[in-house]
Design an enzyme around this catalytic site. Structure first.
Site, mmCIF file in Angstrom:
data_model
loop_
_atom_site.group_PDB
_atom_site.id
_atom_site.type_symbol
_atom_site.label_atom_id
_atom_site.label_comp_id
_atom_site.label_asym_id
_atom_site.label_seq_id
_atom_site.Cartn_x
_atom_site.Cartn_y
_atom_site.Cartn_z
ATOM 1 N N HIS A 36 0.814 -1.213 0.000
ATOM 2 C CA HIS A 36 0.000 0.000 0.000
ATOM 3 C C HIS A 36 0.846 1.259 0.000
ATOM 4 C CE1 HIS A 36 -3.381 -2.677 0.832
ATOM 5 N NE2 HIS A 36 -3.986 -1.784 0.099
ATOM 6 N N ARG B 45 -10.150 4.790 -1.504
ATOM 7 C CA ARG B 45 -9.817 3.876 -0.399
ATOM 8 C C ARG B 45 -10.148 4.561 0.929
ATOM 9 N NH1 ARG B 45 -5.453 2.280 -4.100
ATOM 10 N NH2 ARG B 45 -5.362 0.007 -4.194
ATOM 11 N N ARG C 232 -15.023 2.972 -1.701
ATOM 12 C CA ARG C 232 -14.874 1.608 -1.212
ATOM 13 C C ARG C 232 -14.953 1.680 0.315
ATOM 14 N NH1 ARG C 232 -10.073 -1.852 -1.525
ATOM 15 N NH2 ARG C 232 -8.865 -0.269 -0.482
ATOM 16 N N GLU D 238 -11.955 -9.662 -5.589
ATOM 17 C CA GLU D 238 -10.534 -9.761 -5.240
ATOM 18 C C GLU D 238 -10.213 -11.050 -4.500
ATOM 19 O OE1 GLU D 238 -9.364 -6.341 -2.914
ATOM 20 O OE2 GLU D 238 -11.180 -6.388 -1.720
ATOM 21 N N ASN E 219 -4.764 -6.612 -6.971
ATOM 22 C CA ASN E 219 -3.671 -6.754 -5.991
ATOM 23 C C ASN E 219 -3.951 -7.942 -5.082
ATOM 24 O OD1 ASN E 219 -2.948 -4.324 -7.133
ATOM 25 N ND2 ASN E 219 -3.830 -3.124 -5.486
ATOM 26 N N ASP E 220 -5.153 -7.924 -4.492
ATOM 27 C CA ASP E 220 -5.494 -9.053 -3.627
ATOM 28 C C ASP E 220 -5.835 -10.300 -4.428
ATOM 29 O OD1 ASP E 220 -5.128 -8.303 -0.906
ATOM 30 O OD2 ASP E 220 -6.734 -6.839 -1.175
ATOM 31 N N CYS F 187 -9.599 -2.099 -10.683
ATOM 32 C CA CYS F 187 -9.040 -0.980 -9.916
ATOM 33 C C CYS F 187 -7.741 -1.349 -9.218
ATOM 34 C CB CYS F 187 -10.053 -0.444 -8.922
ATOM 35 S SG CYS F 187 -10.492 -1.640 -7.660
#
Ligand code: PEP
Ligand code: MG
Length: 538
Positions: free
Chosen positions: A188, A295, A331, A429, A452-453, A500
């Site tokens: 992050h 975020r 989110r 994700e 990412n996840d 995203c």
């Protein structure tokens, strides 16, 4: 002159002095104090030191920029003598038996809010000053050294590693670049550096030696290196490269106002990812079509305690209103794993990436969830706002979320509080969500793929662990097939599908994503125009 190598996560050039950032320098949390009188004395001494620092800065600024601009530093000195402010901090220390850092943080915040709510523009402007002087006192109390660098000069931050909350609490206007010894490209912190578009290196083989603090250096992340103490010829060469980088950025800006359309007429939305309202100017600057990922947990990470509904409302409304009708996808809280806020009191877990995080916290702590949803729905009255939920794995979760959303809407209606029509989406994700995407698509208005996840859970590779990078393949066919399946199932059920995660900004995949039929790509603001350029070339 000495050269260190690292891994570039944001390409660019920065020239400036090094600021060694050490973890133990930030002890800003709440601590209980026995001897409150000693703490009050510590606070008063810190104020004295802050005034001395400001006097020096004033004298230097007077020479550099003249009386008109330097005068702010003498105003700051006066503010540090304000009896109301001093008394408020001291009362808090005595009454709640808390440490000075915490008392100053809370008082600074309260006074800043008070000022910003005033009608008079002069007092509104003082709000930022209150925060500024409070931060100076906090830094002194916490022993954060500023020697060798006048704090007003932007610096190259060199650290072992930075957590998202450390990064988010730094004053961005004073940072030229990030260099860390550890950290991965998908962490992050790397994402935040991308949002700020600051040249950054991770995994750098530099030691945090005291003697480096304050030294001149160049971060040349185009070539994965940091040059310490550059000689004149190197400095000259790097200045040229900085200039040419800036020219390239200027050329990209000619694409503002143009469409994201391929040469054969295929259109795609390009949105921006942000962490908080302070990122808004960068989004407007890069001409993003909307915000595809806000975020919201950074509102929590930048706070010492649960942000109130009002505080959140102000943060979300600023963004929604600032986007002037363009879509803003908020989110909901995605805390846990590497994003920790101490006041949540989350249990220490063996395996936090698979633990109590994100929507799991929200569904277990519906009070926290509802406060956030109320703030989001209230903000939706000021523009176009959607909400999406992270880390979904099961159908029941989205059904339960919908029930809670309905309760929140009913409450707002009963209180006569307006709200807009808000699309509900989920992040895809987890491999479970991909496999269930056919059914999940029937329950929501859109999907946004968090690569990412999704990559972390599909490949079983911890996104934080830099030592696994040899095994890590960002373009792994398993991940690409997951994306394809999600898009197909979304479209089959009539909903739009975006991406995203960081992969969205990878120019090598733009063509693939267009071919898959992805409807939207949401990327760090700095990637919006390069991506538009890429799309227009295809
Ligand atoms: C993702 O996982 O791809 C994502 C966009 O969310 P975050 O990076 O905040 O976990
Ligand atoms: Mg994620």
């Amino acid at each position: 002159m000495k050269e260190f190598s690292g891994k570039s996560v944001v390409a660019g050039v920065a020239i400036g002095r090094i600021h060694i950032f050490r973890k133990q320098e930030y002890v800003l949390g709440k601590r209980s104090i026995e001897d409150t009188e000693r703490e009050v004395t510590r606070f008063r001494d810190a104020c004295e030191e802050a005034k001395q620092q400001l006097a020096q800065i004033y004298a230097a600024a007077l020479k550099d920029v003249g009386e008109e601009h330097a005068s702010i530093f003498s105003v700051h000195q006066m503010m540090l003598e304000d009896p109301d402010y001093l008394e408020a901090v001291e009362t808090l220390i005595r009454r709640e038996k808390v440490n000075g850092e915490y008392a100053v943080t809370m008082t600074g915040k309260r006074f800043a809010e008070l000022f910003s709510g005033m009608e008079d523009a002069y007092f509104q402007a003082r709000s930022a000053d209150i925060l500024d002087i409070s931060n100076r006192v906090i830094r002194i109390l916490a022993g954060i050294r500023e020697s060798g660098i006048r704090s007003e000069d932007p610096v190259i931050v060199v650290a072992d590693d930075l957590t998202p909350s450390e990064t988010v609490q730094m004053d961005k206007s004073r940072i030229l670049a990030f260099v860390t010894r550890y950290g991965s490209g998908n962490s992050h912190t790397a994402i935040l550096a991308r949002t700020m578009n600051l040249p950054s290196l991770v995994n750098t083989n530099i030691e945090l030696l005291e003697e480096y603090h304050g030294k001149m250096a160049v971060v040349d992340s185009f070539h994965n290196r940091l040059i310490l103490d550059p000689d004149d010829a190197t400095l000259e060469e790097q200045r040229k490269s900085l200039e040419s980088w800036r020219r390239e950025l200027a050329l990209l800006s000619e694409l503002k106002g143009r469409e994201n359309v391929t040469r054969d007429g295929r259109r795609i939305d390009i949105y921006a990812n942000i962490g908080n309202a302070a990122d808004l100017p960068r989004v407007l600057e890069c001409d993003a079509g909307g915000i595809g990922l806000y975020r919201s947990e950074f509102v929590y990470l930048g706070s010492q305690d649960y942000p109130t509904e009002e505080e959140q409302f102000v943060a979300y409304k600023t963004v929604v209103e600032g986007m002037k009708g363009k879509k803003v996808i908020i989110r909901t809280l995605d805390i846990g794993a590497d994003k920790q806020a101490h006041y949540f009191g989350l249990p220490k877990e063996e395996n936090p990436a698979m633990g109590l995080r994100a929507i799991r916290i929200c569904l277990s702590r519906t009070d926290v969830f509802k406060t956030q949803l109320r703030a989001i729905f209230r903000a939706s009255a000021f523009g176009t706002c959607s909400v999406m939920f992270p880390m979904i794995i099961s159908l029941w979760e989205i059904r339960r979320i919908r029930e809670i959303v309905e309760e929140v809407k009913a409450e707002l209606r009963a209180e006569d509080i307006p709200f807009g029509s808000v699309e509900l989406g989920i992040m895809i994700e987890t491999p479970a969500a991909v496999m269930m995407s056919d059914e999940l698509a029937k329950e929501v208005d859109f999907f946004s793929i968090g690569t990412n996840d999704l990559t972390q859970y599909t490949l079983a590779i911890d996104r934080q662990n830099e030592s696994l990078e040899v095994f890590y393949d960002a373009h792994h066919p398993a991940v690409l097939r997951m994306i394809q399946k999600t898009v197909e199932n979304g479209h089959k059920n009539g909903i739009w599908v975006g991406i995203c995660g960081e992969l969205a900004g990878d120019p090598e995949l733009t063509e693939t994503f267009l071919a898959m039929g992805v409807d939207e790509l949401s990327v760090s603001p700095a990637y919006v125009l390069p991506l538009r350029k890429r799309v227009r070339e295809l």
